[in-house]
Design a protein around this motif. Sequence first.
Motif, PDB file in Angstrom:
ATOM      1  N   ILE A   1       0.832  -1.209   0.000  1.00  0.00           N
ATOM      2  CA  ILE A   1       0.000   0.000   0.000  1.00  0.00           C
ATOM      3  C   ILE A   1       0.867   1.260   0.000  1.00  0.00           C
ATOM      4  O   ILE A   1       0.817   2.046  -0.948  1.00  0.00           O
ATOM      5  CB  ILE A   1      -1.019  -0.015   1.163  1.00  0.00           C
ATOM      6  CG1 ILE A   1      -1.945  -1.234   1.054  1.00  0.00           C
ATOM      7  CG2 ILE A   1      -1.829   1.279   1.170  1.00  0.00           C
ATOM      8  CD1 ILE A   1      -2.719  -1.546   2.323  1.00  0.00           C
ATOM      9  N   PRO A   2       1.712   1.494   1.011  1.00  0.00           N
ATOM     10  CA  PRO A   2       2.534   2.700   0.977  1.00  0.00           C
ATOM     11  C   PRO A   2       3.650   2.628  -0.065  1.00  0.00           C
ATOM     12  O   PRO A   2       4.077   3.662  -0.600  1.00  0.00           O
ATOM     13  CB  PRO A   2       3.101   2.810   2.397  1.00  0.00           C
ATOM     14  CG  PRO A   2       3.109   1.415   2.913  1.00  0.00           C
ATOM     15  CD  PRO A   2       1.910   0.763   2.275  1.00  0.00           C
ATOM     16  N   SER A   3       4.111   1.413  -0.373  1.00  0.00           N
ATOM     17  CA  SER A   3       5.194   1.268  -1.352  1.00  0.00           C
ATOM     18  C   SER A   3       4.758   1.713  -2.740  1.00  0.00           C
ATOM     19  O   SER A   3       5.485   2.452  -3.428  1.00  0.00           O
ATOM     20  CB  SER A   3       5.678  -0.186  -1.406  1.00  0.00           C
ATOM     21  OG  SER A   3       6.178  -0.578  -0.154  1.00  0.00           O
ATOM     22  N   ASN A   4       3.584   1.264  -3.162  1.00  0.00           N
ATOM     23  CA  ASN A   4       3.082   1.675  -4.475  1.00  0.00           C
ATOM     24  C   ASN A   4       2.746   3.153  -4.511  1.00  0.00           C
ATOM     25  O   ASN A   4       2.954   3.821  -5.525  1.00  0.00           O
ATOM     26  CB  ASN A   4       1.877   0.829  -4.888  1.00  0.00           C
ATOM     27  CG  ASN A   4       2.311  -0.508  -5.415  1.00  0.00           C
ATOM     28  OD1 ASN A   4       3.066  -0.590  -6.371  1.00  0.00           O
ATOM     29  ND2 ASN A   4       1.856  -1.572  -4.777  1.00  0.00           N
ATOM     30  N   PHE A   5       2.254   3.672  -3.417  1.00  0.00           N
ATOM     31  CA  PHE A   5       1.978   5.103  -3.324  1.00  0.00           C
ATOM     32  C   PHE A   5       3.270   5.889  -3.555  1.00  0.00           C
ATOM     33  O   PHE A   5       3.304   6.819  -4.366  1.00  0.00           O
ATOM     34  CB  PHE A   5       1.388   5.437  -1.952  1.00  0.00           C
ATOM     35  CG  PHE A   5       0.967   6.864  -1.813  1.00  0.00           C
ATOM     36  CD1 PHE A   5      -0.335   7.243  -2.080  1.00  0.00           C
ATOM     37  CD2 PHE A   5       1.872   7.836  -1.417  1.00  0.00           C
ATOM     38  CE1 PHE A   5      -0.730   8.572  -1.958  1.00  0.00           C
ATOM     39  CE2 PHE A   5       1.491   9.153  -1.290  1.00  0.00           C
ATOM     40  CZ  PHE A   5       0.189   9.530  -1.560  1.00  0.00           C
TER      41      PHE A   5
ATOM     42  N   LEU B   1      -4.880  -2.743  -0.791  1.00  0.00           N
ATOM     43  CA  LEU B   1      -5.687  -2.500   0.396  1.00  0.00           C
ATOM     44  C   LEU B   1      -6.868  -3.471   0.446  1.00  0.00           C
ATOM     45  O   LEU B   1      -7.159  -4.061   1.493  1.00  0.00           O
ATOM     46  CB  LEU B   1      -6.178  -1.053   0.397  1.00  0.00           C
ATOM     47  CG  LEU B   1      -6.919  -0.619   1.639  1.00  0.00           C
ATOM     48  CD1 LEU B   1      -5.986   0.204   2.520  1.00  0.00           C
ATOM     49  CD2 LEU B   1      -8.113   0.207   1.263  1.00  0.00           C
ATOM     50  N   TYR B   2      -7.537  -3.667  -0.695  1.00  0.00           N
ATOM     51  CA  TYR B   2      -8.654  -4.623  -0.754  1.00  0.00           C
ATOM     52  C   TYR B   2      -8.174  -6.047  -0.487  1.00  0.00           C
ATOM     53  O   TYR B   2      -8.856  -6.835   0.168  1.00  0.00           O
ATOM     54  CB  TYR B   2      -9.359  -4.552  -2.103  1.00  0.00           C
ATOM     55  CG  TYR B   2     -10.148  -3.287  -2.340  1.00  0.00           C
ATOM     56  CD1 TYR B   2     -10.555  -2.464  -1.297  1.00  0.00           C
ATOM     57  CD2 TYR B   2     -10.487  -2.909  -3.627  1.00  0.00           C
ATOM     58  CE1 TYR B   2     -11.278  -1.309  -1.529  1.00  0.00           C
ATOM     59  CE2 TYR B   2     -11.217  -1.749  -3.872  1.00  0.00           C
ATOM     60  CZ  TYR B   2     -11.613  -0.956  -2.818  1.00  0.00           C
ATOM     61  OH  TYR B   2     -12.326   0.184  -3.048  1.00  0.00           O
ATOM     62  N   GLU B   3      -7.004  -6.374  -1.004  1.00  0.00           N
ATOM     63  CA  GLU B   3      -6.421  -7.688  -0.745  1.00  0.00           C
ATOM     64  C   GLU B   3      -6.205  -7.854   0.766  1.00  0.00           C
ATOM     65  O   GLU B   3      -6.528  -8.892   1.343  1.00  0.00           O
ATOM     66  CB  GLU B   3      -5.094  -7.806  -1.494  1.00  0.00           C
ATOM     67  CG  GLU B   3      -4.415  -9.134  -1.364  1.00  0.00           C
ATOM     68  CD  GLU B   3      -3.104  -9.212  -2.126  1.00  0.00           C
ATOM     69  OE1 GLU B   3      -2.416 -10.236  -1.957  1.00  0.00           O
ATOM     70  OE2 GLU B   3      -2.760  -8.281  -2.876  1.00  0.00           O
TER      71      GLU B   3
ATOM     72  N   GLU C   1     -10.798  -0.803  10.331  1.00  0.00           N
ATOM     73  CA  GLU C   1     -11.113   0.637  10.339  1.00  0.00           C
ATOM     74  C   GLU C   1      -9.959   1.445   9.761  1.00  0.00           C
ATOM     75  O   GLU C   1     -10.178   2.437   9.065  1.00  0.00           O
ATOM     76  CB  GLU C   1     -11.460   1.109  11.754  1.00  0.00           C
ATOM     77  CG  GLU C   1     -12.801   0.607  12.248  1.00  0.00           C
ATOM     78  CD  GLU C   1     -13.965   1.035  11.359  1.00  0.00           C
ATOM     79  OE1 GLU C   1     -14.006   2.201  10.932  1.00  0.00           O
ATOM     80  OE2 GLU C   1     -14.841   0.186  11.084  1.00  0.00           O
ATOM     81  N   GLN C   2      -8.745   1.025  10.040  1.00  0.00           N
ATOM     82  CA  GLN C   2      -7.588   1.704   9.450  1.00  0.00           C
ATOM     83  C   GLN C   2      -7.635   1.606   7.923  1.00  0.00           C
ATOM     84  O   GLN C   2      -7.353   2.587   7.231  1.00  0.00           O
ATOM     85  CB  GLN C   2      -6.276   1.101   9.960  1.00  0.00           C
ATOM     86  CG  GLN C   2      -5.918   1.500  11.368  1.00  0.00           C
ATOM     87  CD  GLN C   2      -4.637   0.832  11.815  1.00  0.00           C
ATOM     88  OE1 GLN C   2      -4.636  -0.349  12.182  1.00  0.00           O
ATOM     89  NE2 GLN C   2      -3.549   1.568  11.780  1.00  0.00           N
ATOM     90  N   THR C   3      -7.997   0.438   7.420  1.00  0.00           N
ATOM     91  CA  THR C   3      -8.044   0.281   5.957  1.00  0.00           C
ATOM     92  C   THR C   3      -9.116   1.173   5.347  1.00  0.00           C
ATOM     93  O   THR C   3      -8.924   1.721   4.263  1.00  0.00           O
ATOM     94  CB  THR C   3      -8.283  -1.186   5.519  1.00  0.00           C
ATOM     95  OG1 THR C   3      -9.583  -1.619   5.902  1.00  0.00           O
ATOM     96  CG2 THR C   3      -7.202  -2.116   6.048  1.00  0.00           C
ATOM     97  N   LYS C   4     -10.241   1.320   6.038  1.00  0.00           N
ATOM     98  CA  LYS C   4     -11.308   2.180   5.516  1.00  0.00           C
ATOM     99  C   LYS C   4     -10.868   3.641   5.477  1.00  0.00           C
ATOM    100  O   LYS C   4     -11.179   4.372   4.534  1.00  0.00           O
ATOM    101  CB  LYS C   4     -12.589   2.021   6.349  1.00  0.00           C
ATOM    102  CG  LYS C   4     -13.192   0.620   6.320  1.00  0.00           C
ATOM    103  CD  LYS C   4     -13.478   0.106   4.927  1.00  0.00           C
ATOM    104  CE  LYS C   4     -14.626   0.832   4.286  1.00  0.00           C
ATOM    105  NZ  LYS C   4     -14.897   0.413   2.902  1.00  0.00           N
ATOM    106  N   GLU C   5     -10.143   4.076   6.489  1.00  0.00           N
ATOM    107  CA  GLU C   5      -9.637   5.445   6.516  1.00  0.00           C
ATOM    108  C   GLU C   5      -8.616   5.671   5.400  1.00  0.00           C
ATOM    109  O   GLU C   5      -8.661   6.692   4.700  1.00  0.00           O
ATOM    110  CB  GLU C   5      -9.000   5.743   7.878  1.00  0.00           C
ATOM    111  CG  GLU C   5      -8.506   7.165   8.008  1.00  0.00           C
ATOM    112  CD  GLU C   5      -7.879   7.460   9.356  1.00  0.00           C
ATOM    113  OE1 GLU C   5      -7.663   8.653   9.630  1.00  0.00           O
ATOM    114  OE2 GLU C   5      -7.592   6.519  10.135  1.00  0.00           O
TER     115      GLU C   5
END
Length: 121
Positions: free
Chosen positions: A46-50, A73-75, A99-103
Amino acid sequence: MKTYKEFIAWQKAMAFVTDVYKTTLNFPKEELFGLTSQIRRAAVSIPSNFAEGFGRKGNNEFIRYIRISISSLYECQTQLEISNNIGYLNSSDFKLLYEQTKEIEALLRGLEKNLLNKLST
């Protein structure tokens, strides 16, 4: 923004990765090369691709990598559900991580929308 580290989405994603690593330390040792590895790799993506997308030329590429981050993130959400269903995560850890993933998703979608708007003007 001068660096990807200034984005709240990246900062929240990094905190999420840390929490995933800490939480998965409690997973069964026989899962080290299974679900533990899968969920950690998805979270790290997630942060790496960002960050990778930020370093690319132009908003089109950044948008593409934001979408890849969202896919990771969905994975991760799916793997969290599996971990919860089979009892590797207790309900409070699951809820916190989910909840972290939703944020993070909301932040990434907002940035994606903002960048798309810039492209259309």
